[in-house]
Scaffold this active site. Structure first.
Site, PDB file in Angstrom:
ATOM      1  N   ASP A 244       0.845  -1.121  -0.094  1.00  0.00           N
ATOM      2  CA  ASP A 244       0.113   0.099   0.053  1.00  0.00           C
ATOM      3  C   ASP A 244       1.049   1.304  -0.006  1.00  0.00           C
ATOM      4  OD1 ASP A 244      -1.696   2.172   0.370  1.00  0.00           O
ATOM      5  OD2 ASP A 244      -2.939   0.784   1.749  1.00  0.00           O
TER       6      ASP A 244
ATOM      7  N   HIS B  38       0.131   8.097   3.738  1.00  0.00           N
ATOM      8  CA  HIS B  38       0.917   7.463   4.998  1.00  0.00           C
ATOM      9  C   HIS B  38       2.319   7.977   5.107  1.00  0.00           C
ATOM     10  CE1 HIS B  38      -2.912   5.653   5.184  1.00  0.00           C
ATOM     11  NE2 HIS B  38      -2.881   5.164   4.045  1.00  0.00           N
TER      12      HIS B  38
ATOM     13  N   ILE C  95      -0.830   9.569   8.363  1.00  0.00           N
ATOM     14  CA  ILE C  95      -1.593   8.773   9.308  1.00  0.00           C
ATOM     15  C   ILE C  95      -1.156   7.226   8.891  1.00  0.00           C
ATOM     16  CG2 ILE C  95      -3.522  10.281   9.487  1.00  0.00           C
ATOM     17  CD1 ILE C  95      -5.121   8.610   7.544  1.00  0.00           C
TER      18      ILE C  95
ATOM     19  N   GLY D 100      -5.297   2.314   7.536  1.00  0.00           N
ATOM     20  CA  GLY D 100      -6.408   1.780   8.518  1.00  0.00           C
ATOM     21  C   GLY D 100      -6.232   0.331   8.449  1.00  0.00           C
TER      22      GLY D 100
END
Length: 293
Positions: A192, A197, A212, A215
């Site tokens: 990913d 991120h 961040i 998830g």
């Protein structure tokens, strides 16, 4: 309108042929925090996620396996959908395994757009897929929903509104996991490469003060902790995991995992522990089903 539900709903996506090795599995487990405790290098249960000769596969690996070797950001090339990656957030995720995932193998993922919902200020796109072995056997099934901010309001179906009720008692088990400052950078190696991120400028454009955590990294961390808390670390007992992404995690924060053992299922809540955001939600409406739970 950038999203055309009539064109999107029911559309089949191109099949994905993929393969994985035990090294991929081991990297994924490390990226979701396996081996982080001081005694894990000598703990037989912990070694089931970190050592080859007894390796089990955390079911959430099935979600990332088809794109594990991707080195570019996701394209989000969905029929009838012209959307900006910076406006996208992961809404919910489920995985159901039809048996223990092999530590290496190859398969084909068949995916379709299952639904598109109008939430007013956002659209929700639901995708479902099944990974099938070369012999034609289903290995695991996944379902995910993404929020596309600013793309709702066309008067469509809002979709279901279901919530998992947490028992009115103290959790049967609780743990915390201190997210590494470099956790998102490590998890990126699982395929990913969304710049949200890793790239501060991209994160700012998406409305966040800094990058961040993925998830799905939080998702894997929580599932692993639940297995340690209530399943003796035996991830082969896990049959399914469903969760809604209800908040964000910044690398360096701590995730609190609370679990309630029920008849055939485990209810879970994940929140931030400590700091200015103590108690902020991370995952909600979480249910783990497992053999013998």
């Amino acid at each position: 309108m950038p999203i055309d539900p009539d064109q999107a709903i029911g559309a089949a996506l191109p099949d994905q042929r993929f393969s994985w090795t035990s090294s991929d599995v081991l990297l994924y487990h490390l990226a979701v925090g396996a081996g982080h405790r001081a005694d894990d290098p000598v703990d037989p249960a912990a070694l089931r996620l970190t050592y080859d000769d007894r390796l089990q596969v955390l079911p959430s690996f099935g979600i990332v396996a088809p794109g594990f070797h991707r080195t570019t950001p996701p394209a989000l090339d969905l029929p009838g959908c012209d959307i900006d990656l910076a406006q996208v957030l992961h809404g919910s995720q489920s995985v159901t395994v039809h048996g223990p995932i092999p530590t290496s193998g190859s398969a084909t993922l068949h995916t379709r757009v299952a639904d598109v919902w109008d939430k007013g200020k956002a659209a929700v796109i639901v995708q479902s897929g099944t990974a099938v072995s070369d012999a034609g056997d289903p290995l695991w099934t996944v379902s995910s929903a993404i929020f596309v901010r600013g793309e709702g309001g066309w008067g469509g179906d809002r979709g279901p509104s279901t919530a998992v009720e947490i028992p009115h008692r103290v959790a049967d088990a609780e743990a915390t996991y201190a997210v590494l400052p470099q956790q998102a950078l490590l998890y990126r190696l699982c395929g990913d490469r969304n710049p949200l991120h890793a790239d501060p400028a991209f994160a700012a454009r998406a409305g966040f003060p800094r990058p961040i955590l993925h998830g799905l990294c939080s998702y894997g961390i929580v599932l692993r902790e639940v297995a340690d808390l209530l399943l003796d670390g035996d991830v082969s007992r896990i049959r399914s995991f469903t969760a809604r992404f209800s908040g964000i995690v910044f690398p360096g924060e701590t995730i609190r995992v609370e679990a309630w053992d029920g008849a055939g299922s485990i209810q879970v809540r994940a929140t931030i522990a400590g700091g200015d955001r103590d108690g902020s939600p991370v995952l909600s409406d979480c249910v783990v089903t497992a053999a013998g739970s």
